[in-house]
Design an enzyme around this catalytic site. Sequence first.
Site, PDB file in Angstrom:
ATOM      1  CG  PHE A 133      25.723  77.431   8.201  1.00 41.94           C
ATOM      2  CD1 PHE A 133      25.964  76.613   7.012  1.00 41.94           C
ATOM      3  CD2 PHE A 133      25.202  78.570   8.089  1.00 41.94           C
ATOM      4  CE1 PHE A 133      25.751  77.131   6.043  1.00 41.94           C
ATOM      5  CE2 PHE A 133      25.110  79.383   6.657  1.00 41.94           C
ATOM      6  CZ  PHE A 133      25.070  78.371   5.617  1.00 41.94           C
ATOM      7  CG  ASP A 218      28.237  83.249  12.805  1.00 42.35           C
ATOM      8  OD1 ASP A 218      27.443  84.065  12.644  1.00 42.35           O
ATOM      9  OD2 ASP A 218      28.339  82.176  11.839  1.00 42.35           O
ATOM     10  CE  LYS A 247      20.526  83.638   7.975  1.00 42.58           C
ATOM     11  NZ  LYS A 247      21.726  82.713   8.365  1.00 42.58           N
TER      12      LYS A 247
HETATM   13  C1  PLP Z   1      23.114  82.379   7.582  1.00 43.22           C
HETATM   14  C2  PLP Z   1      24.173  82.240   8.475  1.00 43.22           C
HETATM   15  C3  PLP Z   1      25.373  82.586   7.776  1.00 43.22           C
HETATM   16  C4  PLP Z   1      25.698  82.937   6.199  1.00 43.22           C
HETATM   17  O1  PLP Z   1      24.963  84.210   6.025  1.00 43.22           O
HETATM   18  P1  PLP Z   1      24.946  84.465   4.454  1.00 43.22           P
HETATM   19  O2  PLP Z   1      23.929  85.759   4.271  1.00 43.22           O
HETATM   20  O3  PLP Z   1      23.975  83.297   3.765  1.00 43.22           O
HETATM   21  O4  PLP Z   1      26.145  84.409   3.950  1.00 43.22           O
HETATM   22  C5  PLP Z   1      26.420  82.557   8.574  1.00 43.22           C
HETATM   23  N1  PLP Z   1      26.517  82.129   9.918  1.00 43.22           N
HETATM   24  C6  PLP Z   1      25.194  82.077  10.471  1.00 43.22           C
HETATM   25  C7  PLP Z   1      25.169  81.627  11.978  1.00 43.22           C
HETATM   26  C8  PLP Z   1      24.195  82.058   9.762  1.00 43.22           C
HETATM   27  O5  PLP Z   1      23.018  81.823  10.222  1.00 43.22           O
END
Ligand code: PLP
Length: 401
Positions: A133, A218, A247
Amino acid sequence: MTDVSAQPLYDTFARADLRFERGEGVWLVTESGDRYLDFAAGIAVNSLGHAHPHLVETLKNQAEKLWHVSNIYEIPGQKRLGQRLVDNTFADKVFFTNSGAEALECAIKTARRYHYVNGSPERFRIITFEGAFHGRTLATIAAGGQAKYLEGFGPKVEGFDQVPFGDEKALKAAIGSETAAILIEPIQGEGGVRSVPDEDLRALRKLCEAEGLLLILDEVQTGVGRTGKLFAHEWSGIQPDIMAVAKGIGGGFPLGACLATAEAAKGMTAGVHGTTFGGNPLAMAVGNAVLDVILEEGFLEHVKKIALVMKQGLASISDRYPDVIAEVRGQGLLMGLKTVVPNTTMVQALRDEQLLTVSAGDNVIRLLPPLVATEEEARDALARIETAAERLSVAARQKSA
Ligand SMILES: *Cc1c(COP(=O)(O)O)cnc(C)c1O
């Protein structure tokens, strides 16, 4: 008569029927005064819990001085936060965004641009992994590759090749003359708290070296102390070329960042990328305040200590209720329970115990407490999980009897 279509918001969220009025540390309080133990933390965002005094004070002070000026001008708070990230990571360069997906967009553009300025514009493809994701923009849904997020949004953005999670042969076969980079979460969050083994991360690093690829991590969910290290990849000893963060770094303020080595970022020159809001003085004040706490001596030790309490407690509960919990996963305070019952049933059962958690793929529920949770609060959460597991176990036995 209530007609859901009559409410003003997009119907994109299946919201729980809960309305919180305020938060205090790891607690959320509803309008009617019910107190919930928040082990969702806004999906790993409220790293310092709710209404942390240092964050509140910083935000108030900055709000009275300056909110926004644009990246047309120098922003001292941005330089300071950037320098602190550089000093504490592999990176030499930082670009600030407002979200995780934007941090990923910057990471993807940085990787493509690197090969472009190196004289290999044909190298633009990025290899990603099943269950990943990376966000909800058009490029990041293509990177994540999940059909349910791609459906109905027109042609998938070109340039992402997905391989099965943990399949080295498929990975090697996917590398071609157009491959620019490999993008991976050290632990898949939304995908079900699936960890990439340290030796696999090290092998990925070597593979990138051998093939001239950039390694993009990521760490939007795994970063900023969540796993007990500042960033999760530190457990494996490797360093990426580019990393997306968001986050937890804002503690609840919308903030993201793309970090890169000077070499990887060499194509990101004046005018090639930009943002209106990214890195504004208000966000930078809060981001610096979050780091003040996370970088404090002993903070990550605290995360590791609480994580151990949780890990032992969860292992013991899953031993006693194997008909409810199949497996305990994760690292630090990014924990997953693969449930035997549907994960949504477990999330609801825990909500009935006034403990908030988040579901994930692979029939997993995620426990993502604020990193400031105390041992007492961890034991409180464990007691609630035990009660819910007991109740679900009894229900399961009655059903099968
Ligand atoms: C939440 C998340 C995203 C996306 O972040 P947003 O602030 O919702 O755009 C991307 N990568 C990972 C691993 C995430 O947990």
